[in-house]
Design a protein around this motif. Structure first.
Motif, PDB file in Angstrom:
ATOM      1  N   LYS A  23     -20.967  18.593  -2.429  1.00  0.00           N
ATOM      2  CA  LYS A  23     -22.125  17.868  -1.897  1.00  0.00           C
ATOM      3  C   LYS A  23     -22.544  16.756  -2.870  1.00  0.00           C
ATOM      4  CE  LYS A  23     -23.657  22.001   0.626  1.00  0.00           C
ATOM      5  NZ  LYS A  23     -24.758  22.994   0.821  1.00  0.00           N
ATOM      6  N   TYR A  33     -22.934  20.958  10.636  1.00  0.00           N
ATOM      7  CA  TYR A  33     -23.999  21.946  10.475  1.00  0.00           C
ATOM      8  C   TYR A  33     -24.600  22.392  11.808  1.00  0.00           C
ATOM      9  CZ  TYR A  33     -24.045  21.314   5.382  1.00  0.00           C
ATOM     10  OH  TYR A  33     -23.709  21.294   4.048  1.00  0.00           O
ATOM     11  N   HIS A  66     -26.798  25.420  12.379  1.00  0.00           N
ATOM     12  CA  HIS A  66     -28.148  25.467  11.781  1.00  0.00           C
ATOM     13  C   HIS A  66     -29.147  24.594  12.523  1.00  0.00           C
ATOM     14  CE1 HIS A  66     -26.582  27.760   8.468  1.00  0.00           C
ATOM     15  NE2 HIS A  66     -25.747  26.800   8.115  1.00  0.00           N
ATOM     16  N   PHE A  98     -34.687  23.809   7.814  1.00  0.00           N
ATOM     17  CA  PHE A  98     -33.998  23.056   6.769  1.00  0.00           C
ATOM     18  C   PHE A  98     -32.936  22.110   7.305  1.00  0.00           C
ATOM     19  CE2 PHE A  98     -31.812  27.196   7.085  1.00  0.00           C
ATOM     20  CZ  PHE A  98     -30.494  26.790   7.284  1.00  0.00           C
ATOM     21  N   LEU A 154     -31.407  18.847   5.325  1.00  0.00           N
ATOM     22  CA  LEU A 154     -30.031  19.126   4.883  1.00  0.00           C
ATOM     23  C   LEU A 154     -29.092  17.986   5.278  1.00  0.00           C
ATOM     24  CD1 LEU A 154     -27.857  21.115   3.763  1.00  0.00           C
ATOM     25  CD2 LEU A 154     -27.769  22.116   6.060  1.00  0.00           C
ATOM     26  N   THR A 197     -25.604  31.596  -1.212  1.00  0.00           N
ATOM     27  CA  THR A 197     -26.331  30.394  -0.791  1.00  0.00           C
ATOM     28  C   THR A 197     -27.436  30.020  -1.781  1.00  0.00           C
ATOM     29  OG1 THR A 197     -25.872  30.863   1.528  1.00  0.00           O
ATOM     30  CG2 THR A 197     -27.699  29.374   1.084  1.00  0.00           C
ATOM     31  N   ARG A 240     -21.877  28.238  -8.072  1.00  0.00           N
ATOM     32  CA  ARG A 240     -23.340  28.080  -7.954  1.00  0.00           C
ATOM     33  C   ARG A 240     -24.072  28.852  -9.045  1.00  0.00           C
ATOM     34  NH1 ARG A 240     -23.431  28.947  -1.471  1.00  0.00           N
ATOM     35  NH2 ARG A 240     -23.094  26.795  -0.786  1.00  0.00           N
ATOM     36  N   THR A 293     -31.578  25.951  -3.673  1.00  0.00           N
ATOM     37  CA  THR A 293     -30.848  26.293  -2.448  1.00  0.00           C
ATOM     38  C   THR A 293     -30.333  25.072  -1.704  1.00  0.00           C
ATOM     39  OG1 THR A 293     -31.929  28.394  -2.184  1.00  0.00           O
ATOM     40  CG2 THR A 293     -31.000  27.454  -0.207  1.00  0.00           C
ATOM     41  N   ARG A 294     -31.149  24.009  -1.577  1.00  0.00           N
ATOM     42  CA  ARG A 294     -30.613  22.869  -0.837  1.00  0.00           C
ATOM     43  C   ARG A 294     -29.532  22.170  -1.644  1.00  0.00           C
ATOM     44  NH1 ARG A 294     -34.968  19.956   0.849  1.00  0.00           N
ATOM     45  NH2 ARG A 294     -35.071  21.500   2.507  1.00  0.00           N
ATOM     46  N   ASN A 337     -27.194  22.981  -3.577  1.00  0.00           N
ATOM     47  CA  ASN A 337     -26.374  24.076  -4.107  1.00  0.00           C
ATOM     48  C   ASN A 337     -24.920  23.651  -4.310  1.00  0.00           C
ATOM     49  OD1 ASN A 337     -25.543  24.120  -1.463  1.00  0.00           O
ATOM     50  ND2 ASN A 337     -26.324  26.151  -1.000  1.00  0.00           N
ATOM     51  N   ILE A 381     -22.130  22.712  -3.229  1.00  0.00           N
ATOM     52  CA  ILE A 381     -20.836  22.875  -2.573  1.00  0.00           C
ATOM     53  C   ILE A 381     -20.960  23.667  -1.281  1.00  0.00           C
ATOM     54  CG2 ILE A 381     -20.382  24.908  -4.038  1.00  0.00           C
ATOM     55  CD1 ILE A 381     -17.422  23.883  -4.131  1.00  0.00           C
ATOM     56  N   HIS A 382     -20.080  23.371  -0.353  1.00  0.00           N
ATOM     57  CA  HIS A 382     -19.973  24.118   0.894  1.00  0.00           C
ATOM     58  C   HIS A 382     -18.587  24.730   0.981  1.00  0.00           C
ATOM     59  CE1 HIS A 382     -19.858  24.963   5.239  1.00  0.00           C
ATOM     60  NE2 HIS A 382     -18.619  24.510   5.158  1.00  0.00           N
TER      61      HIS A 382
HETATM   62  P1  CMP Z   1     -24.446  26.338   2.897  1.00  0.00           P
HETATM   63  O1  CMP Z   1     -24.610  27.818   2.922  1.00  0.00           O
HETATM   64  O2  CMP Z   1     -23.219  25.737   2.374  1.00  0.00           O
HETATM   65  O3  CMP Z   1     -24.686  25.764   4.363  1.00  0.00           O
HETATM   66  C1  CMP Z   1     -25.985  25.663   4.873  1.00  0.00           C
HETATM   67  C2  CMP Z   1     -26.819  24.936   3.885  1.00  0.00           C
HETATM   68  O4  CMP Z   1     -28.155  24.769   4.270  1.00  0.00           O
HETATM   69  C3  CMP Z   1     -26.889  25.755   2.608  1.00  0.00           C
HETATM   70  O5  CMP Z   1     -25.636  25.722   2.010  1.00  0.00           O
HETATM   71  C4  CMP Z   1     -28.015  25.046   1.906  1.00  0.00           C
HETATM   72  O6  CMP Z   1     -27.592  23.823   1.336  1.00  0.00           O
HETATM   73  C5  CMP Z   1     -28.923  24.772   3.090  1.00  0.00           C
HETATM   74  N1  CMP Z   1     -29.908  25.808   3.249  1.00  0.00           N
HETATM   75  C6  CMP Z   1     -29.718  27.032   3.754  1.00  0.00           C
HETATM   76  N2  CMP Z   1     -30.868  27.717   3.755  1.00  0.00           N
HETATM   77  C7  CMP Z   1     -31.796  26.878   3.266  1.00  0.00           C
HETATM   78  C8  CMP Z   1     -33.174  26.985   3.010  1.00  0.00           C
HETATM   79  N3  CMP Z   1     -33.842  28.107   3.291  1.00  0.00           N
HETATM   80  N4  CMP Z   1     -33.784  25.919   2.485  1.00  0.00           N
HETATM   81  C9  CMP Z   1     -33.112  24.790   2.218  1.00  0.00           C
HETATM   82  N5  CMP Z   1     -31.808  24.631   2.424  1.00  0.00           N
HETATM   83  C10 CMP Z   1     -31.162  25.666   2.947  1.00  0.00           C
END
Ligand code: CMP
Length: 144
Positions: free
Chosen positions: A10, A50, A53, A58, A62, A92, A103, A110-111, A113, A115-116
């Motif tokens: 990311k 995404y 989601h 988020f 995101l 995550t 990570r 969390t946002r 983070n 890498i995916h």
């Molecule tokens: P990832 O699990 O790769 O894919 C979904 C992404 O959404 C996650 O990484 C985070 O970057 C983001 N994400 C997931 N949950 C939250 C949250 N509660 N708040 C902010 N970002 C989030």
């Protein structure tokens, strides 16, 4: 068996200069790069990426954040590549991700983070097709 997984560094990973060290971890583990590119992801691509989601609080931030700078997209191949990739990446929430994971060692929010990684064989297949054209994936066997 041998699998392929999709991994994306990311924008925070690129901006922090962690591209080389993140790719190294996958290489050192023994996963093979079969696709690799440096790019700005479009809003359209990220909304599809995404899609699961969509509607979550988020989601919009995101999509905006992953568009905020270039990313590194890659496809890695190897035994149980999807599960192994997830293990190397960690959980995550980076503050709960164990030391030794990408990570756990390198991220805290969390946002942002870093890498995916694909979380299932269905998402791996979907994400690889979304991010890479057939001709951008390169096998290691010499065939010409
Ligand atoms: P990832 O699990 O790769 O894919 C979904 C992404 O959404 C996650 O990484 C985070 O970057 C983001 N994400 C997931 N949950 C939250 C949250 N509660 N708040 C902010 N970002 C989030």
């Amino acid at each position: 068996g041998i699998e392929r997984t999709f991994v994306m560094i990311k924008p925070d990973g690129v901006q922090r200069g962690l591209v080389g060290s993140i790719i190294s971890r996958f290489e050192q583990k023994g996963l093979k790069l079969v696709g690799l590119k440096f790019m700005h992801a479009s809003e359209c691509l990220l909304r599809q990426h995404y899609a699961e989601h969509e509607g979550r609080p988020f989601f919009e931030p995101l999509v905006k954040y992953v568009q905020s700078g270039p990313v590194v997209a890659m496809v890695l191949e190897g035994p149980d590549a999807i599960k192994v990739g997830r293990l190397l990446i960690g959980t995550t929430d980076p503050s709960k991700s164990p030391p030794g994971t990408i990570r756990g060692d390198l991220a805290l929010q969390t946002r942002k983070n870093l890498i995916h990684g694909s979380d299932s064989s269905e998402s791996a297949q979907r994400e690889i097709e979304l991010w890479f054209g057939q001709r951008e994936l390169v096998g290691w066997e010499k065939d010409s």
